[in-house]
Write an enzyme that holds these catalytic residues in place. Structure first.
Site, PDB file in Angstrom:
ATOM      1  N   ASP A  36       6.037   3.665 -65.244  1.00  0.00           N
ATOM      2  CA  ASP A  36       7.205   4.232 -64.566  1.00  0.00           C
ATOM      3  C   ASP A  36       7.121   4.174 -63.036  1.00  0.00           C
ATOM      4  O   ASP A  36       7.839   4.886 -62.352  1.00  0.00           O
ATOM      5  CB  ASP A  36       7.432   5.683 -65.026  1.00  0.00           C
ATOM      6  CG  ASP A  36       6.288   6.605 -64.644  1.00  0.00           C
ATOM      7  OD1 ASP A  36       5.211   6.096 -64.299  1.00  0.00           O
ATOM      8  OD2 ASP A  36       6.481   7.832 -64.691  1.00  0.00           O
ATOM      9  N   GLU A  37       6.255   3.319 -62.529  1.00  0.00           N
ATOM     10  CA  GLU A  37       6.121   3.217 -61.066  1.00  0.00           C
ATOM     11  C   GLU A  37       5.993   1.763 -60.632  1.00  0.00           C
ATOM     12  O   GLU A  37       5.249   1.001 -61.253  1.00  0.00           O
ATOM     13  CB  GLU A  37       4.848   3.928 -60.590  1.00  0.00           C
ATOM     14  CG  GLU A  37       4.968   5.414 -60.461  1.00  0.00           C
ATOM     15  CD  GLU A  37       3.660   6.004 -59.977  1.00  0.00           C
ATOM     16  OE1 GLU A  37       3.384   5.934 -58.766  1.00  0.00           O
ATOM     17  OE2 GLU A  37       2.914   6.518 -60.822  1.00  0.00           O
ATOM     18  N   ASP A  46       9.690   5.432 -58.312  1.00  0.00           N
ATOM     19  CA  ASP A  46       9.017   6.268 -59.309  1.00  0.00           C
ATOM     20  C   ASP A  46      10.093   6.931 -60.185  1.00  0.00           C
ATOM     21  O   ASP A  46      10.957   7.639 -59.681  1.00  0.00           O
ATOM     22  CB  ASP A  46       8.195   7.333 -58.561  1.00  0.00           C
ATOM     23  CG  ASP A  46       7.253   8.082 -59.481  1.00  0.00           C
ATOM     24  OD1 ASP A  46       7.275   7.829 -60.699  1.00  0.00           O
ATOM     25  OD2 ASP A  46       6.503   8.935 -58.970  1.00  0.00           O
TER      26      ASP A  46
END
Lengths: 239, 84
Positions: free
Chosen positions: A104-105, A9
């Site tokens: 973003d993960e 993350d």
């Protein structure tokens, strides 16, 4: 053989990319927004802004009231997309079993590859080193390692920012009583409210409830709840 | 805060083997030469058929945004951070 799942993350992603691009924004509270001078909301906050209590989805005026020194920055999607493409190209060299969960993960199943790097923690360190080299010192990531996706994500959240956290299966039973149901990805506010209404506050509470009751109350979702309450999540990483 | 400039400039660039984009070493704006001390971020941007490469760089404490028009090999100084 237990799976080794990584949840990666990026930390305060959009804000970190802006702080990487513009060094004068580093170390100060910033809020990424649509149009700074018009009525808009905060899309992302820097670590410094988070410390002031500024949160995503807050109207700009409210964020400025809470943190008068907050600097509003207009978001630039091209920057975030390009940075995501760059970090994904790095991660794909580590494993083909990679599931993009959001911009973003990422989830990665590194069961086959981890030993090649001396174990999952060393593998995570190697990834973070490569990120620093390729993306810049200000764009960091937190990595959570567990034998399933739900707990890898949970442990990443607990090790933010810029951390590495590993949860071994043997540690899960003692942890279940300490984790509020709402902390698990997949249990939203409404489900959390319904569970709390019947006295289910922690994952341990959830694990003690019969599968039949959970299925009756929540349908097919009840099975997921039961498994989470027992520290399990068989969901595969889907590339 | 960035001040828009949008002026063509001369750029000193290295095309390094294996690099995903040309490496900007310095540029000349007016009579002054600015040596790049750090390249903070490089990202592509598309306008119609034209692909631009955007550079966020520092020359000492000065912060600049530059753009390379990859179709025409033309460099532009887009903005300078007046607060930087």
């Amino acid at each position: 053989m237990a799976r080794i799942i990584m949840h990666l993350d990026m930390d305060s992603y959009f804000a970190s990319v802006e702080q990487q691009a513009t060094p004068s924004l580093r170390g100060i509270p910033i809020g990424v927004t649509g149009r700074p001078k018009e009525r808009s909301i905060i899309v992302a906050t820097s670590r410094e802004a988070k410390r002031c209590g500024v949160k995503s989805a807050m109207p700009n005026w409210e964020a400025l009231k809470l943190c008068p020194s907050l600097k509003l920055v207009s978001g630039k999607a091209e920057r975030y997309i390009a940075t995501t493409k760059r970090f994904l190209s790095i991660l794909k060299r580590y494993t083909p079993l990679l599931e993009v969960f959001s911009i973003d993960e990422v989830f990665m199943d590194v069961t086959q590859e981890a030993q090649r790097y001396g174990g999952p923690v060393d593998m995570a360190r190697s990834i973070k080193d490569e990120f620093r080299e390729a993306l810049g010192e200000y764009i960091t990531a937190t990595v959570g390692i567990a034998s399933n996706k739900a707990f890898a994500k949970l442990i990443a959240k607990r090790n933010k920012p810029d951390g590495i956290g590993q949860l071994r299966d043997a540690e899960i039973p003692s942890l279940l009583a300490k984790i509020p149901v709402g902390e698990v990805c997949g249990i939203g506010r409404r489900i959390e409210g319904r569970l709390e209404h019947v006295g289910i506050h922690t994952l341990a509470d959830l694990g003690r409830v019969s599968e039949r009751y959970l299925k009756q109350e929540f349908g097919v979702y009840g099975l997921f709840l039961k498994e989470i309450g027992q520290g399990q999540d068989p969901t595969p990483v889907i590339p | 805060m960035y001040q828009p400039i949008s002026e063509p400039i001369d750029a000193y660039v290295v095309y390094k083997r294996g690099a995903s984009h040309p490496i900007l070493r310095a540029f000349r704006w007016g009579r002054r030469r600015f040596d790049i001390t750090s390249t903070n971020l490089v990202y592509p941007e598309r306008e119609g058929e034209t692909l631009f490469l955007c550079y966020a760089v520092n020359s000492g404490k000065n912060q600049f945004q530059l753009r390379l028009n990859t179709n025409r090999s033309l460099w532009t100084l887009e903005a300078i951070d007046v607060e930087g």
